[in-house]
Design an enzyme around this catalytic site. Structure first.
Site, PDB file in Angstrom:
ATOM      1  N   ASP A 109      -8.756   9.488  10.400  1.00 54.19           N
ATOM      2  CA  ASP A 109      -9.596  10.628  10.787  1.00 54.19           C
ATOM      3  C   ASP A 109     -11.089  10.299  10.685  1.00 54.19           C
ATOM      4  O   ASP A 109     -11.913  10.966  11.307  1.00 54.19           O
ATOM      5  CB  ASP A 109      -9.275  11.841   9.898  1.00 54.19           C
ATOM      6  N   LEU A 116      -5.496 -10.682   5.227  1.00 51.74           N
ATOM      7  CA  LEU A 116      -5.943 -10.014   6.460  1.00 51.74           C
ATOM      8  C   LEU A 116      -7.356 -10.432   6.850  1.00 51.74           C
ATOM      9  O   LEU A 116      -7.798 -10.171   7.965  1.00 51.74           O
ATOM     10  CB  LEU A 116      -5.881  -8.495   6.300  1.00 51.74           C
ATOM     11  N   GLY A 149       0.825  -1.205   0.000  1.00 50.61           N
ATOM     12  CA  GLY A 149       0.000   0.000   0.000  1.00 50.61           C
ATOM     13  C   GLY A 149       0.864   1.262   0.000  1.00 50.61           C
ATOM     14  O   GLY A 149       2.091   1.195  -0.070  1.00 50.61           O
ATOM     15  N   GLN A 150       0.199   2.390   0.078  1.00 49.10           N
ATOM     16  CA  GLN A 150       0.933   3.672   0.050  1.00 49.10           C
ATOM     17  C   GLN A 150       1.909   3.779   1.225  1.00 49.10           C
ATOM     18  O   GLN A 150       3.107   4.016   1.035  1.00 49.10           O
ATOM     19  CB  GLN A 150      -0.047   4.843   0.144  1.00 49.10           C
ATOM     20  N   TYR A 210     -16.509   2.282   6.668  1.00 48.24           N
ATOM     21  CA  TYR A 210     -15.047   2.269   6.790  1.00 48.24           C
ATOM     22  C   TYR A 210     -14.614   2.814   8.163  1.00 48.24           C
ATOM     23  O   TYR A 210     -13.839   2.175   8.881  1.00 48.24           O
ATOM     24  CB  TYR A 210     -14.435   3.102   5.658  1.00 48.24           C
ATOM     25  N   ALA A 238      -5.092  -2.407   5.346  1.00 44.04           N
ATOM     26  CA  ALA A 238      -6.477  -2.055   5.664  1.00 44.04           C
ATOM     27  C   ALA A 238      -7.335  -2.124   4.414  1.00 44.04           C
ATOM     28  O   ALA A 238      -6.821  -2.061   3.298  1.00 44.04           O
ATOM     29  CB  ALA A 238      -6.555  -0.631   6.241  1.00 44.04           C
ATOM     30  N   TYR A 239      -8.635  -2.247   4.639  1.00 42.63           N
ATOM     31  CA  TYR A 239      -9.611  -2.104   3.554  1.00 42.63           C
ATOM     32  C   TYR A 239      -9.892  -0.610   3.462  1.00 42.63           C
ATOM     33  O   TYR A 239     -10.545  -0.043   4.351  1.00 42.63           O
ATOM     34  CB  TYR A 239     -10.880  -2.883   3.902  1.00 42.63           C
ATOM     35  N   THR A 240      -9.374   0.066   2.422  1.00 39.70           N
ATOM     36  CA  THR A 240      -9.416   1.531   2.384  1.00 39.70           C
ATOM     37  C   THR A 240     -10.385   2.102   1.341  1.00 39.70           C
ATOM     38  O   THR A 240     -10.428   3.322   1.174  1.00 39.70           O
ATOM     39  CB  THR A 240      -8.002   2.105   2.114  1.00 39.70           C
TER      40      THR A 240
HETATM   41  N1  LIG Z   1      -5.549   6.302   2.198  1.00 39.87           N
HETATM   42  C1  LIG Z   1      -5.973   7.248   3.020  1.00 39.87           C
HETATM   43  O1  LIG Z   1      -6.335   8.368   2.602  1.00 39.87           O
HETATM   44  C2  LIG Z   1      -6.009   7.003   4.508  1.00 39.87           C
HETATM   45  C3  LIG Z   1      -6.584   7.989   5.339  1.00 39.87           C
HETATM   46  C4  LIG Z   1      -6.585   7.771   6.724  1.00 39.87           C
HETATM   47  C5  LIG Z   1      -6.036   6.629   7.260  1.00 39.87           C
HETATM   48  N2  LIG Z   1      -5.514   5.700   6.425  1.00 39.87           N
HETATM   49  C6  LIG Z   1      -4.984   4.470   7.042  1.00 39.87           C
HETATM   50  O2  LIG Z   1      -3.596   4.390   6.783  1.00 39.87           O
HETATM   51  C7  LIG Z   1      -3.225   3.016   6.628  1.00 39.87           C
HETATM   52  C8  LIG Z   1      -2.492   2.835   5.320  1.00 39.87           C
HETATM   53  O3  LIG Z   1      -3.324   3.275   4.250  1.00 39.87           O
HETATM   54  P1  LIG Z   1      -2.831   3.267   2.733  1.00 39.87           P
HETATM   55  O4  LIG Z   1      -3.350   4.496   2.096  1.00 39.87           O
HETATM   56  O5  LIG Z   1      -1.379   2.938   2.676  1.00 39.87           O
HETATM   57  O6  LIG Z   1      -3.696   2.036   2.186  1.00 39.87           O
HETATM   58  P2  LIG Z   1      -3.639   1.355   0.742  1.00 39.87           P
HETATM   59  O7  LIG Z   1      -2.690   2.071  -0.151  1.00 39.87           O
HETATM   60  O8  LIG Z   1      -5.054   1.188   0.310  1.00 39.87           O
HETATM   61  O9  LIG Z   1      -3.013  -0.076   1.052  1.00 39.87           O
HETATM   62  C9  LIG Z   1      -3.734  -1.029   1.782  1.00 39.87           C
HETATM   63  C10 LIG Z   1      -2.856  -2.238   1.965  1.00 39.87           C
HETATM   64  O10 LIG Z   1      -3.613  -3.238   2.673  1.00 39.87           O
HETATM   65  C11 LIG Z   1      -3.550  -4.443   1.917  1.00 39.87           C
HETATM   66  N3  LIG Z   1      -4.770  -5.219   2.102  1.00 39.87           N
HETATM   67  C12 LIG Z   1      -6.048  -4.799   2.030  1.00 39.87           C
HETATM   68  N4  LIG Z   1      -6.886  -5.828   2.262  1.00 39.87           N
HETATM   69  C13 LIG Z   1      -6.111  -6.922   2.473  1.00 39.87           C
HETATM   70  C14 LIG Z   1      -6.368  -8.278   2.751  1.00 39.87           C
HETATM   71  N5  LIG Z   1      -7.628  -8.737   2.896  1.00 39.87           N
HETATM   72  N6  LIG Z   1      -5.321  -9.113   2.896  1.00 39.87           N
HETATM   73  C15 LIG Z   1      -4.058  -8.676   2.773  1.00 39.87           C
HETATM   74  N7  LIG Z   1      -3.732  -7.402   2.509  1.00 39.87           N
HETATM   75  C16 LIG Z   1      -4.750  -6.537   2.361  1.00 39.87           C
HETATM   76  C17 LIG Z   1      -3.385  -4.001   0.475  1.00 39.87           C
HETATM   77  O11 LIG Z   1      -2.901  -5.082  -0.291  1.00 39.87           O
HETATM   78  P3  LIG Z   1      -3.111  -5.139  -1.889  1.00 39.87           P
HETATM   79  O12 LIG Z   1      -2.066  -4.227  -2.466  1.00 39.87           O
HETATM   80  O13 LIG Z   1      -2.906  -6.562  -2.207  1.00 39.87           O
HETATM   81  O14 LIG Z   1      -4.508  -4.653  -2.147  1.00 39.87           O
HETATM   82  C18 LIG Z   1      -2.388  -2.866   0.651  1.00 39.87           C
HETATM   83  O15 LIG Z   1      -1.086  -3.377   0.824  1.00 39.87           O
HETATM   84  C19 LIG Z   1      -4.513   2.221   6.764  1.00 39.87           C
HETATM   85  O16 LIG Z   1      -4.655   1.798   8.082  1.00 39.87           O
HETATM   86  C20 LIG Z   1      -5.596   3.219   6.442  1.00 39.87           C
HETATM   87  O17 LIG Z   1      -6.836   2.880   7.061  1.00 39.87           O
HETATM   88  C21 LIG Z   1      -5.468   5.854   5.076  1.00 39.87           C
END
Ligand SMILES: NC(=O)c1ccc[n+]([C@@H]2O[C@H](COP(=O)([O-])OP(=O)(O)OC[C@H]3O[C@@H](n4cnc5c(N)ncnc54)[C@H](OP(=O)(O)O)[C@@H]3O)[C@@H](O)[C@H]2O)c1
Length: 303
Positions: A107, A42, A16-17, A130, A65-67
Site C-alpha cells: 500500500d 536478495l 518472513g511473515q 521503502y 523484501a526489505y520491510t
Molecule cells: N509487513 C507489512 O506490514 C507489509 C505491508 C505491505 C506489504 N508488505 C509486503 O509483503 C511481502 C511480505 O512481507 P512480510 O511482512 O512477510 O516481510 P518480513 O516478515 O519482513 O519478511 C521479509 C523476508 O525477506 C527476507 N529478506 C529480506 N532481505 C533479504 C535479503 N537481502 N536476502 C534474502 N532474504 C531477504 C527476510 O529474510 P530474513 O528472515 O533472513 O531477514 C524474510 O524472509 C513483502 O513484499 C512486503 O513488502 C508487507
C-alpha cells in the site's frame, strides 16, 4: 495408482511473515523450495538468476523484501537492491523460462492523499524510500514480460515475525498507557489470509495460461487506524484475561518517525474478488485469530 508429481515452486522470503504462512499452508501439490538468506541473498541479482535457472520452476513467488520502513530511509541502497533489483532479476528469469511470477507489493506505493479506498488504477506516488523501492520492483516486474501477478497488501500481522500486533502486546504487558497514532487509515491483513490468496492465484497461473494477470489489491475487509487496531488487539487479549493498558489516540505529528507514512492506505479489493473469486474476511475476525494465538490463557492464570 501413482500420485501426480508435485510442482516445484521457488519461494523467496520463506522466513518472513507471509513466507512462513505460505510454507505452512501450501497446497499439497506444491513442492516449495524456500532458500534461506545464506543460500540466496536478495541483494545479489547473480545468485537470483542462477537459482531461478537451476531447475524448471512451475512458479516463482517473491515474498522476500526489505520491510524495515524507517531503516530504509538511511539504508537506501539495500532497500532498492532487495525491493527493486531482486524482483527485476526474478522477473527476467521468469520471462526467460516462461514461469509465472507472483510478486508481493505494498500500500505504501500510494501517497495517501485520496479520500477513498485505492484502486489498482489509481496514481502511485510513494512518500518514503521503502514505498519508492517497492514501486521500482513493481515496474521491473511489469516490464520484464513475465506472466505475473503483483499482489499489493498492507499492515501485515501474524503470530510470527515482527509486526504491530506483537509490538502492542509486548508494550501493553510492560506499560499502563500506550499512545497510538489515530490519523493513518489502513487495512490490517493476516499473513495466513495473504497465503490463502497467493495459493489461489498461484494455482490458477500454473494451471491456466489465460489466467488473469496484472496488479491486484488484497487486504483485510474494512478499515481502521493504528489506534483502532491497538484497541481491538487489547479487547481480544482482555477476553483471555490478559492485563491490558489504556490506549490514547495521538496524531502523526505527535509521533515523528524517520519515514513519512500515507494518511490513507485503504485498498479496494473488488478486482481480485471479480477475477480470482478471492474475498477477504473482515480484518477484525482475522486479527482476532492472531491475538488468540499470542495470548495463551494459561499464562495469565485464567482458565
Ligand atoms: N509487513 C507489512 O506490514 C507489509 C505491508 C505491505 C506489504 N508488505 C509486503 O509483503 C511481502 C511480505 O512481507 P512480510 O511482512 O512477510 O516481510 P518480513 O516478515 O519482513 O519478511 C521479509 C523476508 O525477506 C527476507 N529478506 C529480506 N532481505 C533479504 C535479503 N537481502 N536476502 C534474502 N532474504 C531477504 C527476510 O529474510 P530474513 O528472515 O533472513 O531477514 C524474510 O524472509 C513483502 O513484499 C512486503 O513488502 C508487507
Amino acid at each position: 495408482m501413482t500420485l501426480p508429481a508435485k510442482r516445484p515452486v521457488l519461494l523467496t522470503g520463506g522466513s518472513g511473515q507471509v513466507g512462513t504462512a505460505l510454507r505452512r499452508l501450501a497446497p499439497l501439490g506444491w513442492d516449495i523450495h524456500a532458500p534461506t538468506r545464506a543460500e540466496l541473498d536478495l541483494g545479489s541479482p547473480e545468485q537470483i538468476a542462477d537459482l531461478a535457472a537451476s531447475r524448471p520452476w512451475a512458479a516463482i513467488i517473491n515474498a522476500g523484501a526489505y520491510t524495515a520502513v524507517d531503516r530504509a530511509e538511511e539504508d537506501v541502497v539495500a532497500a532498492w537492491r532487495a525491493n527493486a533489483l531482486a524482483p527485476a532479476a526474478l522477473a527476467q528469469a521468469a520471462a526467460k523460462a516462461g514461469t509465472p511470477l507472483v510478486h508481493l507489493s505494498t500500500d505504501y506505493v500510494f501517497d495517501g492523499r485520496l479520500d477513498r479506498p485505492y484502486r489498482e488504477t489509481d496514481a502511485v506516488g510513494p512518500i518514503n524510500v521503502y514505498g519508492a523501492s517497492k514501486l521500482g520492483g513493481e515496474q521491473a516486474v511489469r516490464t520484464a514480460h513475465a506472466r505475473h501477478v503483483i499482489l499489493r497488501t498492507a499492515w501485515v500481522v501474524s503470530a510470527t515475525g515482527s509486526n504491530f500486533v506483537k509490538t502492542m502486546l509486548r508494550l501493553g504487558a510492560e506499560r499502563p498507557l500506550l499512545r497510538v497514532v489515530d490519523d493513518q487509515h489502513g487495512c490490517p491483513t493476516t499473513a495466513d489470509d495473504i497465503a490463502a490468496a497467493v495459493r489461489i492465484v498461484g494455482d490458477r497461473l500454473m494451471d491456466d495460461a489465460d489466467a488473469p494477470t496484472g496488479t491486484y489489491h488484497f487486504v483485510g475487509q474494512g478499515e481502521t487506524t493504528w489506534c483502532g487496531l491497538a484497541k481491538a488487539v487489547f479487547a481480544v487479549a482482555a477476553e483471555s484475561g490478559a492485563r491490558t493498558p489504556e490506549v490514547q489516540a495521538i496524531t502523526t505529528a505527535d509521533y515523528p518517525t524517520p519515514a513519512a507514512r500515507p494518511r490513507n492506505s485503504v485498498l479496494d479489493t473488488a478486482k481480485i474478488t471479480r477475477d480470482y473469486g478471492v474475498a477477504p474476511q473482515p480484518w477484525l475476525a482475522a486479527v482476532r485469530k492472531v491475538v488468540q494465538q499470542l495470548v495463551v490463557p494459561e499464562a495469565t492464570g485464567v482458565t
